[in-house]
Design a protein around this motif. Structure first.
Motif, mmCIF file in Angstrom:
data_model
loop_
_atom_site.group_PDB
_atom_site.id
_atom_site.type_symbol
_atom_site.label_atom_id
_atom_site.label_comp_id
_atom_site.label_asym_id
_atom_site.label_seq_id
_atom_site.Cartn_x
_atom_site.Cartn_y
_atom_site.Cartn_z
ATOM 1 N N GLY A 178 0.801 -1.219 0.000
ATOM 2 C CA GLY A 178 0.000 0.000 0.000
ATOM 3 C C GLY A 178 0.832 1.266 0.000
ATOM 4 O O GLY A 178 0.338 2.345 -0.319
ATOM 5 N N LEU A 179 2.113 1.169 0.373
ATOM 6 C CA LEU A 179 2.982 2.345 0.438
ATOM 7 C C LEU A 179 3.480 2.710 -0.955
ATOM 8 O O LEU A 179 3.813 1.828 -1.753
ATOM 9 C CB LEU A 179 4.171 2.081 1.355
ATOM 10 C CG LEU A 179 3.902 2.203 2.862
ATOM 11 C CD1 LEU A 179 2.972 1.116 3.360
ATOM 12 C CD2 LEU A 179 5.204 2.176 3.641
ATOM 13 N N MET A 180 3.538 4.002 -1.212
ATOM 14 C CA MET A 180 3.967 4.482 -2.524
ATOM 15 C C MET A 180 4.782 5.752 -2.399
ATOM 16 O O MET A 180 4.661 6.494 -1.415
ATOM 17 C CB MET A 180 2.755 4.775 -3.425
ATOM 18 C CG MET A 180 1.941 3.568 -3.803
ATOM 19 S SD MET A 180 0.646 4.010 -4.995
ATOM 20 C CE MET A 180 -0.099 2.406 -5.266
ATOM 21 N N ALA A 181 5.593 5.990 -3.417
ATOM 22 C CA ALA A 181 6.290 7.260 -3.590
ATOM 23 C C ALA A 181 5.922 7.806 -4.965
ATOM 24 O O ALA A 181 6.003 7.084 -5.964
ATOM 25 C CB ALA A 181 7.801 7.076 -3.486
ATOM 26 N N VAL A 182 5.497 9.075 -5.001
ATOM 27 C CA VAL A 182 5.034 9.707 -6.239
ATOM 28 C C VAL A 182 5.452 11.173 -6.202
ATOM 29 O O VAL A 182 5.463 11.794 -5.138
ATOM 30 C CB VAL A 182 3.490 9.632 -6.367
ATOM 31 C CG1 VAL A 182 3.051 9.960 -7.786
ATOM 32 C CG2 VAL A 182 2.940 8.290 -5.929
ATOM 33 N N ARG A 183 5.750 11.722 -7.356
ATOM 34 C CA ARG A 183 5.985 13.163 -7.410
ATOM 35 C C ARG A 183 4.659 13.899 -7.212
ATOM 36 O O ARG A 183 3.621 13.494 -7.751
ATOM 37 C CB ARG A 183 6.595 13.556 -8.757
ATOM 38 C CG ARG A 183 7.976 12.978 -9.012
ATOM 39 C CD ARG A 183 8.423 13.236 -10.441
ATOM 40 N NE ARG A 183 9.656 12.510 -10.757
ATOM 41 C CZ ARG A 183 9.706 11.228 -11.080
ATOM 42 N NH1 ARG A 183 8.566 10.519 -11.147
ATOM 43 N NH2 ARG A 183 10.858 10.638 -11.336
ATOM 44 N N ALA A 184 4.707 14.982 -6.473
ATOM 45 C CA ALA A 184 3.486 15.763 -6.252
ATOM 46 C C ALA A 184 2.890 16.219 -7.575
ATOM 47 O O ALA A 184 1.665 16.288 -7.726
ATOM 48 C CB ALA A 184 3.784 16.958 -5.354
ATOM 49 N N ALA A 185 3.733 16.526 -8.550
ATOM 50 C CA ALA A 185 3.258 17.002 -9.857
ATOM 51 C C ALA A 185 2.450 15.943 -10.591
ATOM 52 O O ALA A 185 1.612 16.263 -11.446
ATOM 53 C CB ALA A 185 4.452 17.440 -10.709
ATOM 54 N N ASP A 186 2.689 14.665 -10.268
ATOM 55 C CA ASP A 186 1.957 13.568 -10.920
ATOM 56 C C ASP A 186 0.775 13.066 -10.100
ATOM 57 O O ASP A 186 -0.237 12.608 -10.662
ATOM 58 C CB ASP A 186 2.897 12.378 -11.167
ATOM 59 C CG ASP A 186 3.981 12.688 -12.185
ATOM 60 O OD1 ASP A 186 3.708 13.455 -13.130
ATOM 61 O OD2 ASP A 186 5.094 12.147 -12.031
ATOM 62 N N LEU A 187 0.894 13.116 -8.794
ATOM 63 C CA LEU A 187 -0.009 12.375 -7.921
ATOM 64 C C LEU A 187 -1.473 12.726 -8.122
ATOM 65 O O LEU A 187 -2.316 11.850 -8.390
ATOM 66 C CB LEU A 187 0.393 12.591 -6.456
ATOM 67 C CG LEU A 187 -0.517 11.959 -5.403
ATOM 68 C CD1 LEU A 187 -0.588 10.447 -5.584
ATOM 69 C CD2 LEU A 187 -0.025 12.312 -4.001
#
Length: 458
Positions: A178-187
């Motif tokens: 369930g944990l993720m890392a995403v750029r704010a610009a994409d999320l």
């Protein structure tokens, strides 16, 4: 706590909107403690090592409790009603509207994710292939109802929830934490395209991976080797299991750091317990929060310590209780059935048996006899007792605070002291002894005669 540097600003979004009904508690699920610390605080401590610029906690019920617990450390975003994990993360959009950096999505009931794992996810997000989303995967012994991560190499080709997975997909052992890392610009752009066309009618966070893949972008997985790191807590039973896992690791660490535990499985640590080298801890010892122990200390069996500071060479117990504010200086000794609260025992001072020392200062080398108590509370206020260096307090004495016993003074056994005792003085406060010679012999003779007469009448 050390911090780990990384190139871009970081925001942490912690999902804590679940109702936690299986806990059957009025306390919010993520505030239930492990090792004396709310589970969400364990998670935030790990995240703090990455020095995030923003922290957002998404809540549903129990908002007031989390607001009080977080204070100014995190922005509270409310998800009401709850329409799935994707919908939950969307609630953080306003708090991150002007944020341009990386976003870590964590879960308040998954408290033991390490800072190293979080950093690995962020670093992978900035790999040469620039994945749109990085997912944290794991391979449990039993895949149960976990969603699956379908991969080629470390590239995620599909994310699927268990209920929506085919038999072939369920055969995959790589599961979604369930944990993720995403750029704010994409999320939030990806989240806006998630629909709820699934068996649960919810907006799944995992669908942002499938949407990014459909756009021709890549997504990647980082796999933790430690499944316990991503174990969620949903019930009292799982809370107890998490406590035991934490304690087991802490015991191993304590011994690796130079402490001896006679019966490791019977020793319970708090999240902030600090032990020095050559510390001997006997069986059935409990450390509450706020305990610091220097080198060469012996803590004997069945003792309970909380909020206490122990200097080198101290001995405690067995069956001792140290409460918050207890300070034992070098080579001080607290023995069996002694309780110390908000009191300092100076270098070499001793309270060996059956005593209560509260709101007190005990000078170096002083000796507190068995059964001594400091009477610190008058029903309305607490008062202080000061005992000078090398003073001797006889057994079964009551020191009624506020009172001061001077250096080298002696208080006779059985005394109730209500006024200050000067240095070098002997103070005896007792009722006059009454002596009646032969009275006991006459009493015994009379009682034996009565008993004999009673038997004769039977």
């Amino acid at each position: 706590m050390s911090t780990v540097s990384h190139a871009r600003p970081l925001a942490v979004v912690i999902l804590a909107a679940g109702k936690g009904t299986r806990m059957k508690s009025d306390l919010h699920k993520v505030l239930h403690p492990i090792a004396g610390r709310p589970m969400i605080e364990h998670l935030m401590a790990s995240a703090a090592e990455l020095a995030p610029q923003r922290q957002v906690v998404v809540v549903g019920s129990g908002r007031d409790q989390l607001e009080a617990a977080m204070g100014s450390r995190a922005t509270i975003a409310v998800q009401e009603p709850q329409h799935g994990t994707g919908h939950a993360v969307q609630q953080a959009e306003a708090a991150l509207a002007d944020f341009d950096g990386d976003v870590l999505i964590l879960y308040g009931d998954v408290p033991f994710v390490s800072a190293g794992t979080m950093l690995a996810m962020i670093n992978r997000l900035h790999g040469e292939d620039a994945p749109a989303v990085v997912v944290l995967g794991f391979e449990p012994e039993q895949t149960l109802q976990y969603g699956r991560v379908i991969v080629e190499g470390d590239r995620v080709t599909k994310m699927v929830e268990h209920k929506d997975a085919s038999d072939a997909e369920r055969a995959c052992r790589l599961c979604n934490s369930g944990l993720m890392a995403v750029r704010a610009a994409d999320l939030f752009g990806l989240l806006s395209r998630v629909d709820n066309a699934n068996s649960q009618g919810e907006y799944y966070l995992v669908d942002i991976v499938n949407i990014a893949n459909a756009d021709g972008r890549s997504c990647a997985v980082v796999i933790t080797a430690d499944s316990d790191e991503v174990a969620g807590i949903n019930s009292r039973g799982e809370l107890a299991e998490a406590e035991e896992r934490w304690q087991k690791r802490r015991r191993v660490q304590a011994m690796a750091d130079g402490a001896s535990l006679i019966a490791p499985d019977t020793v319970w640590f708090s999240w902030d317990t600090a032990l020095g080298r050559d510390v001997l801890v006997e069986q059935n010892v409990v450390f509450g929060p706020g305990v610091s122990v220097a080198d060469n200390v012996r803590i004997r069996a069945f003792s309970h310590l909380e909020g206490a500071t122990l200097a080198s060479g101290v001995e405690v117990g067995p069956y001792a209780r140290l409460r918050p504010g207890a300070v034992l200086e070098e080579k001080a000794k607290v023995g069996n059935f002694v309780e110390v609260k908000k009191a300092t025992l100076g270098k070499g001072a001793k309270a060996n048996h059956l005593s209560y020392i509260g709101d007190a200062e005990v000078g170096a080398g002083a000796n507190i006899g068995a059964g001594t108590i400091t009477c610190n509370y008058d029903g309305y206020f607490k008062h202080k007792t000061i005992i000078g260096e090398r003073a001797f307090i006889g057994s079964n004495s009551a020191l009624v605070a506020p009172v001061k016993i001077g250096a080298d003074a002696i208080v006779g056994a059985g005394s109730t002291v209500t006024r200050d005792v000067s240095e070098g003085e002997l103070r005896i406060v007792r009722g006059e002894q009454l002596v009646k010679h032969g009275w006991a012999d006459r009493f015994h003779d009379a009682m034996k005669k009565k008993k004999s007469e009673a038997k004769a009448k039977e």
